[in-house]
Scaffold this motif. Sequence first.
Motif, PDB file in Angstrom:
ATOM      1  N   UNK A 102     -52.276  -2.573  11.892  1.00  0.00           N
ATOM      2  CA  UNK A 102     -51.497  -3.215  10.835  1.00  0.00           C
ATOM      3  C   UNK A 102     -50.729  -2.202  10.013  1.00  0.00           C
ATOM      4  N   UNK A 103     -51.341  -1.050   9.700  1.00  0.00           N
ATOM      5  CA  UNK A 103     -50.645  -0.105   8.825  1.00  0.00           C
ATOM      6  C   UNK A 103     -49.868   0.982   9.569  1.00  0.00           C
ATOM      7  N   UNK A 104     -49.947   1.029  10.898  1.00  0.00           N
ATOM      8  CA  UNK A 104     -49.129   1.971  11.645  1.00  0.00           C
ATOM      9  C   UNK A 104     -47.668   1.521  11.586  1.00  0.00           C
ATOM     10  N   UNK A 105     -46.760   2.377  11.151  1.00  0.00           N
ATOM     11  CA  UNK A 105     -45.350   1.975  11.137  1.00  0.00           C
ATOM     12  C   UNK A 105     -44.864   1.649  12.554  1.00  0.00           C
ATOM     13  N   UNK A 106     -44.361   0.451  12.725  1.00  0.00           N
ATOM     14  CA  UNK A 106     -43.934   0.019  14.051  1.00  0.00           C
ATOM     15  C   UNK A 106     -42.782   0.801  14.617  1.00  0.00           C
ATOM     16  N   UNK A 107     -42.039   1.519  13.756  1.00  0.00           N
ATOM     17  CA  UNK A 107     -40.858   2.238  14.229  1.00  0.00           C
ATOM     18  C   UNK A 107     -41.204   3.395  15.160  1.00  0.00           C
ATOM     19  N   UNK A 477     -63.106  12.030  16.634  1.00  0.00           N
ATOM     20  CA  UNK A 477     -62.814  12.483  17.998  1.00  0.00           C
ATOM     21  C   UNK A 477     -62.964  11.327  18.974  1.00  0.00           C
ATOM     22  N   UNK A 478     -62.009  11.239  19.890  1.00  0.00           N
ATOM     23  CA  UNK A 478     -62.008  10.157  20.861  1.00  0.00           C
ATOM     24  C   UNK A 478     -61.209   8.950  20.419  1.00  0.00           C
ATOM     25  N   UNK A 479     -60.771   8.957  19.178  1.00  0.00           N
ATOM     26  CA  UNK A 479     -59.948   7.859  18.639  1.00  0.00           C
ATOM     27  C   UNK A 479     -58.636   8.374  18.067  1.00  0.00           C
ATOM     28  N   UNK A 480     -58.748   9.319  17.132  1.00  0.00           N
ATOM     29  CA  UNK A 480     -57.608   9.684  16.303  1.00  0.00           C
ATOM     30  C   UNK A 480     -56.650  10.682  16.936  1.00  0.00           C
ATOM     31  N   UNK A 481     -56.889  11.039  18.198  1.00  0.00           N
ATOM     32  CA  UNK A 481     -55.921  11.882  18.900  1.00  0.00           C
ATOM     33  C   UNK A 481     -54.609  11.139  19.147  1.00  0.00           C
ATOM     34  N   UNK A 482     -54.677   9.813  19.133  1.00  0.00           N
ATOM     35  CA  UNK A 482     -53.488   8.990  19.370  1.00  0.00           C
ATOM     36  C   UNK A 482     -53.400   7.916  18.293  1.00  0.00           C
ATOM     37  N   UNK A 483     -52.242   7.265  18.221  1.00  0.00           N
ATOM     38  CA  UNK A 483     -52.017   6.186  17.261  1.00  0.00           C
ATOM     39  C   UNK A 483     -52.502   4.855  17.836  1.00  0.00           C
ATOM     40  N   UNK A 484     -52.836   3.924  16.958  1.00  0.00           N
ATOM     41  CA  UNK A 484     -53.032   2.547  17.436  1.00  0.00           C
ATOM     42  C   UNK A 484     -51.682   1.921  17.773  1.00  0.00           C
ATOM     43  N   UNK A 485     -51.679   1.002  18.709  1.00  0.00           N
ATOM     44  CA  UNK A 485     -50.450   0.286  19.042  1.00  0.00           C
ATOM     45  C   UNK A 485     -50.202  -0.757  17.958  1.00  0.00           C
ATOM     46  N   UNK A 486     -48.986  -0.836  17.436  1.00  0.00           N
ATOM     47  CA  UNK A 486     -48.710  -1.811  16.369  1.00  0.00           C
ATOM     48  C   UNK A 486     -49.055  -3.236  16.795  1.00  0.00           C
ATOM     49  N   UNK A 487     -49.620  -3.988  15.870  1.00  0.00           N
ATOM     50  CA  UNK A 487     -50.057  -5.357  16.161  1.00  0.00           C
ATOM     51  C   UNK A 487     -48.927  -6.211  16.694  1.00  0.00           C
ATOM     52  N   UNK A 490     -48.582  -6.204  20.350  1.00  0.00           N
ATOM     53  CA  UNK A 490     -49.671  -6.835  21.117  1.00  0.00           C
ATOM     54  C   UNK A 490     -49.554  -8.348  21.115  1.00  0.00           C
ATOM     55  N   UNK A 491     -48.961  -8.865  20.056  1.00  0.00           N
ATOM     56  CA  UNK A 491     -48.912 -10.305  19.862  1.00  0.00           C
ATOM     57  C   UNK A 491     -47.971 -10.959  20.883  1.00  0.00           C
ATOM     58  N   UNK A 492     -48.536 -11.754  21.790  1.00  0.00           N
ATOM     59  CA  UNK A 492     -47.740 -12.471  22.783  1.00  0.00           C
ATOM     60  C   UNK A 492     -47.337 -11.656  23.989  1.00  0.00           C
ATOM     61  N   UNK A 493     -47.845 -10.438  24.108  1.00  0.00           N
ATOM     62  CA  UNK A 493     -47.506  -9.586  25.250  1.00  0.00           C
ATOM     63  C   UNK A 493     -48.751  -9.330  26.087  1.00  0.00           C
ATOM     64  N   UNK A 494     -48.594  -8.551  27.160  1.00  0.00           N
ATOM     65  CA  UNK A 494     -49.715  -8.199  28.027  1.00  0.00           C
ATOM     66  C   UNK A 494     -50.357  -6.871  27.626  1.00  0.00           C
ATOM     67  N   UNK A 495     -49.926  -6.307  26.524  1.00  0.00           N
ATOM     68  CA  UNK A 495     -50.432  -5.008  26.103  1.00  0.00           C
ATOM     69  C   UNK A 495     -51.805  -5.124  25.457  1.00  0.00           C
ATOM     70  N   UNK A 496     -52.607  -4.100  25.647  1.00  0.00           N
ATOM     71  CA  UNK A 496     -53.956  -4.047  25.071  1.00  0.00           C
ATOM     72  C   UNK A 496     -54.047  -2.865  24.114  1.00  0.00           C
ATOM     73  N   UNK A 497     -54.830  -3.068  23.041  1.00  0.00           N
ATOM     74  CA  UNK A 497     -54.973  -2.045  22.012  1.00  0.00           C
ATOM     75  C   UNK A 497     -55.675  -0.816  22.571  1.00  0.00           C
ATOM     76  N   UNK A 498     -55.325   0.338  22.002  1.00  0.00           N
ATOM     77  CA  UNK A 498     -56.004   1.579  22.369  1.00  0.00           C
ATOM     78  C   UNK A 498     -57.489   1.512  21.986  1.00  0.00           C
ATOM     79  N   UNK A 499     -58.334   2.226  22.732  1.00  0.00           N
ATOM     80  CA  UNK A 499     -59.783   2.186  22.471  1.00  0.00           C
ATOM     81  C   UNK A 499     -60.142   2.522  21.040  1.00  0.00           C
ATOM     82  N   UNK A 500     -61.132   1.783  20.515  1.00  0.00           N
ATOM     83  CA  UNK A 500     -61.743   2.014  19.205  1.00  0.00           C
ATOM     84  C   UNK A 500     -60.869   1.598  18.025  1.00  0.00           C
TER      85      UNK A 500
END
Length: 502
Positions: A102-107, A477-487, A490-500
Amino acid sequence: MKTKNFKYICAAVAMAIMGSCSEDFVTINPEGKFDSSIYFSNEQQCYAALIGTYDPLRKNTGGFENLVAMLNAGSDDFYAGGGSSTDGNGIQNFSTHSLTSINIPGSFWNDHYQGVARANMLISKLPAATMSDAVRSRFTAEAKALRAFYYFNLVRLFKNIPLVLEPLTTQTIYDPEQVAPEVIYAQIEKDLLEAIPALPNTVVAATEAGRFNKGAVQALLGKVYLFEGKKPEAAAILAQVNGTPGATNQYGNKLLTNFSDLWVTSNKFNAESLIEVSHSSAGNTDWTFWGGGKDEGNSLNQMVGPRGYSRPAGSDAADLPSGWAFNPITQKLYDVIKTDPRFAATVYDLKALKAAGKADYIPAYQDTGYFLNKYLPRQSDVRTGGGNQELNYKQNSYVIRLADTYLMEAEALGSGARAQALLDAVRARVGLSPVPVTLAAIKLERRMELAGEGHRFFDLVRWGDAAAALSDRGFDAGTDEIFPIPYTELNGTKLKQNPHYQ
């Protein structure tokens, strides 16, 4: 990448061709539809589209959600800063490694995929366009190199991403699925390897400064190899870029004699620059442009300046405009760089100047009194034309410069006479004597040489050092090396959120 003739065109033609966040740029006749079958028909139209494909490079230091400010904030060398703990949710939460979908800038997702989409469209249309084969080959190479660049940022930021190589339609826009990072890297390599032979060794500075040449794309490929852990391949391609350490390379690049000259606003596209993002004060950007990707100024300049800056008459302190106080330098970086010859060009020690009565400012959130001098604008940099002062700074920013490729090749080699010579050359430029080449020495040199240029976070991740260096920032470690995918992705697509991540 703007010069007199080769400009970012954030105008109706280029943006309508490639897609934009603003309806004003895609509303054409017939209303709501852009007929790509009749555009891209000749060299002039494809050139405009190529410029539009370069445009997302501005993400480096353009806009509030720029890469350098964001990545600095998530490293151990800088805080988020700004006006308060809620001043820019994205940069604040990355600084404390508490990003969510939610708080990751989608840009950070959207802008790079916009670049991919523009490249895909141009590549698909070039074969049928009227132009010479030589021009078509060069345009195709640039589009592939740009696509590779955008994917390189995406895979480092998000890791698990879809690979899209054809223009999407309204019927296929929700179809892409994530692929393994190895698949993305393979495509990046393919695009870059295909691009290199078709690019010129040099570009005409007066009319083409900012366009990719062979050396720029080889440098990018070397960096890609290094991030993949392909050290022999990285060393081999970077050697072609670097040439003899300290000398002029085959493309005319050379380390600048004075480190501080790298940060002179007028010193654009200098001999050390390999990939550079151009900014302009001539766009007359105002607040209606803000957040829409149409502003052409260097936003980082405004962001890193101290708030409420002033100096008494007769003071020898720098004449600075007031800024927003983002990216204050941490005590950690100050302590390791304070005796380095690059200190003054890197750190503006306002804490000391205030104590000496030479300058004053209003301390902001996470203030340390230390500001990023590399991108700190002077009053002489303030625009004289239209638009808002804050949005029209013209300093360019480096994506890759020669000192960076020297240190990357040294890292890839690990040891030996050439690795030693590369490290020595970077140190000699600032008057430092040689030290034995080791990974630890190269890591330290990268920190000193490239501080504040947006490299540190990815370096820590690549080295496996992030957890230790950022233990006081909440890094997991194991999570914060990458960003979460913006919500919203994910909404209405085939994409899945990054682990954790949620």
